[in-house]
Each structure stands twice: as C-alpha cells, then as structure tokens.
Design an enzyme around this catalytic site. Sequence first.
Site, short mmCIF file in Angstrom:
data_model
loop_
_atom_site.label_atom_id
_atom_site.label_comp_id
_atom_site.label_asym_id
_atom_site.label_seq_id
_atom_site.Cartn_x
_atom_site.Cartn_y
_atom_site.Cartn_z
N SER A 282 5.15 -5.46 -2.55
CA SER A 282 5.23 -4.03 -2.69
C SER A 282 5.61 -3.20 -1.64
O SER A 282 6.84 -3.27 -1.45
CB SER A 282 3.78 -3.76 -3.23
OG SER A 282 3.43 -2.47 -3.53
N TYR A 283 4.87 -2.56 -1.05
CA TYR A 283 5.10 -1.77 0.17
C TYR A 283 5.51 -2.47 1.56
O TYR A 283 5.94 -2.20 2.57
CB TYR A 283 4.12 -0.67 0.51
CG TYR A 283 4.49 0.45 1.44
CD1 TYR A 283 5.21 1.54 0.92
CD2 TYR A 283 4.46 0.44 2.78
CE1 TYR A 283 5.65 2.41 1.65
CE2 TYR A 283 5.13 1.63 3.78
CZ TYR A 283 5.78 2.46 3.07
OH TYR A 283 6.32 3.42 3.76
N GLY B 270 0.84 -1.19 -0.06
CA GLY B 270 -0.04 0.00 -0.11
C GLY B 270 0.82 1.12 0.07
O GLY B 270 1.14 1.71 -1.17
N HIS C 101 3.37 -7.29 -10.95
CA HIS C 101 3.49 -6.93 -9.39
C HIS C 101 3.04 -8.00 -8.59
O HIS C 101 3.85 -8.17 -7.42
CB HIS C 101 2.73 -5.62 -9.20
CG HIS C 101 3.01 -5.08 -8.12
ND1 HIS C 101 4.19 -4.29 -7.79
CD2 HIS C 101 2.35 -4.67 -7.01
CE1 HIS C 101 4.10 -3.62 -6.74
NE2 HIS C 101 2.88 -3.87 -6.16
N ASP D 10 6.34 -6.07 -14.27
CA ASP D 10 5.86 -5.20 -13.36
C ASP D 10 6.54 -3.59 -13.47
O ASP D 10 7.84 -3.56 -13.63
CB ASP D 10 6.20 -5.36 -11.83
CG ASP D 10 5.72 -4.52 -10.82
OD1 ASP D 10 4.71 -3.65 -11.02
OD2 ASP D 10 6.27 -4.35 -9.86
#
Length: 446
Positions: free
Chosen positions: A182-183, A87, A417, A364
């Site tokens: 991701s985050y 996020g 991703h 990605d």
Amino acid sequence: MLLLLVSVAVLHTNASQSQQAQLEKFILSRKAADKITALPGQPHVDFDQYSGYVTVDEKHGRALFYYFVEAPQDASSKPLLLWLNGGPGCSSLLGAMLELGPFRVNFDNVTLRVNEYAWNKEANVIFLESPAGVGFSYSNTSSDYNESGDSRTAEDAYIFLVNWLERFPEYKTRAFYISGESYAGHYVPQLAATILSHNLYNNGTIVNLQGILVGNPYLDDYKNQKGRFEYLWNHGVLSDEAWANITNHCSFNSSDNELCSEFYGWYDFGPIDPYGIYAPICIDEPDGSYHSSSYLPGYNPCDFYPTWTYLNDPVVQEAFHARKTEWDSCANLDWKDAPKSMVPTLQWLIMHGLPVWLFSGDFDAICPLTATRYSIQDLNISVTTPWRPWTAKMEVGGYVQQYAGGFTFITVRAAGHMVPSMQPGRALILLNYFLKGVLPPYIQEQ
C-alpha cells in the site's frame, strides 16, 4: 623514559580494549532485554523473537517500536527482511498479526495459532512501526507528530536500521531486503534510496540492501485514481454512465479541477470490501457479535477484532516490551510531504542496479493492478520477459512480466490489497522466488 612511554601505551591499549568490551557488553544486554520469552497464549515454536524500542532522535526522544522474528531453520544463513505497512500511519503489527507473521490471534482474544505460511520460513523478519506516533512508536516531543511526512519517515527508518544493526551485529553483513504494501509504495523506495545514497556517499556498504518487494503499491496520486475507477468499472462496480462522467471531466493530472473531483467522489458500492472486492465482509450484529458473511478458506475478514483486543491487553504489551498505551491500527498524523509520483525514485533505483519487484493482488480496488500498470508505463523501460502465467500447486498463481534492469511486475490471483492475508500460500511462493532472484515458474499440467 622509554619504560614510561611503553607503560602509557599499554595502559591506553588496555583502556581501549576495556571500553570496547564494555560497549559490547552493553549491546548484548540491550539485545537480551529485547528477547521475548514467550507471547501470552502462544504455542511452542523453534525460533527466537525480540521486540522493543530503538531511539532515532535523542534530542526529541523519538523512538520506533519493532518486532523481530528469526527463522526456525538456518537463521544464520537466511537474509534479513524489513516489513512496512502503509497508511500513511498504519502499524506494521497488522502485517505481523494478520498477514505474514508467525502467529494469528484466535477468536478467544487470548491465544495464538501458528501461521503455516509465515515469511520467517524464508527470512529473518523485522516488523517496524513507523513513523513515531504509529502503534507503540512514540516521541517525547508531541509537536513531532505534526511534522510527519515521507522525508522524515525515510530518515528515521534509516537511523533505526543503523542502530538496530549495532544491537544485532551478526546481521550487519547479511543480505537485506525491504518489503511492504500500500503506502509502502512510498516508504520502501524512499528508504531504499536513502540506504543507497548513504552507501554511495561513504563509498562502502553501511546497509547491505539487495532488493525491494512492494505489494499493491500506492505510487502515483493521479494514476492511482485513474486506475481505481477504471478497475471498478471493468469489474462491474461502476456504471457506464458514472465511468463516462469521470472520463469526460477528468484528465487525471494537475489540470483537473473541482468539477472533476465531484464526479469521482466515493460512490455507494453497497456492502463490499474495496480492499478485496470478491472477499467476504465482516458482519457486525446489534448484540456486539460479529461473523464473516461467507466462507473463504484460510481467510476471515473479522480477524482484526481479536487482534486489536490482544494487542491492547496489558500483559501482552508487557511481553512485547511496549509502553502501556492504547494501541490502534492506524494513526491520524498530519502528513507534511509526499511526492505526487514515485516513478522518478523507482527509475533511480533501477538505474543503480537494485532489483525492484512490484506485486498486485488482483481483487484490490484501492491500489489496483490497473493503477500499478499505468505507473509502470511511465517508467518507460523495455520488456525482457513477456507476460506469462506462474503456477502454484498446478494452477495459475498469477502472471508475471520482467523488464530491463531486472524490474519485475507480478500479480497474485484471487488476492486483495493484503496479499499475504488472502493468499498466504501464493505470497510465500512469491517471496521465495524474489529472494532467489528468479521468476516463479510456469509448470504446465502433464
């Protein structure tokens, strides 16, 4: 007098044993209350599922929601793995229902199908919605949502783990791993550092952390921007002129000014999914229907729609032991703190002997492998196993390179991703070898 002392000692011992027994009974009752009999519309499975809340701040009433699936075979001998989506502020039920969990939602919005590449084949998996305010996780103090950030997310996740292990004491000494995407390139290393710090401070093992595995990680603000636009240019999405403007006006460090940001504004790429630039996209029709723009075996870009509908069904929320709420995939939290780069944290983990694996789906453009490579260069560690292919079903599954201290970088070919969604078979192979602590093999065709 002696008889009185003996009697008091016996009474004290009995009282202690009684308190311990009551505590164990309470813990077992909490675990039993979290057990899921069956999710609505699910097929029969041979593993146990649990979900519910673990309080991480009694004063503010802050509680995190989890969904836990045990392995169908040999659960008692398999490790424990925590999965975190990124996020910041996105729900790990995305990972559970769209990527690596045991089920996927069918397009009737009410029934589930088995995910044959679920990660609980290799480990007992916890999906944690973190921080509070994400998904079903909540706080009774609304101001908490304005104090979200990397530091408190790591602290709360640590408290969650310690309290969760009290509820599931059979996992206290089990090998524990953290994974995400991701985050989670921030979440996972910072939680790992928190765990190791507590273990070192207490001169013992509070949580038996054995390694971390992070996919398409967001690691560095500047290197991610540089790697993103370089990737887009290399793959024919950006023009030579746009790339020249960016490279001429941007240094991708703290010296960059407003003129630079004007050049790397979000360009019009056309109808393309930047999370998987060669993947089909979901077409929304005027009549409210939707369908995939093309066919990719095992992947449908429209899967989010039935998943969202399913998780917002009150019957489903009750089965998950969740508070009745409007579940959403990501929360718009006011993020207070985040390091510009995770490189120092990764260096600290490597220095303390923790196995660190990063992997990148090579389709990605959001957190592309070019960006991850720049951050790996900043680690300044020597190569021990040179870049080579690894194979899955007799074809290249990706490429891998290992560095001093066991640090490993691995790509997953033809994945975006969210690697376990687009290449679930290759993702499961990767997980298997990560848990074994060995690189996936290069098997050449005879």
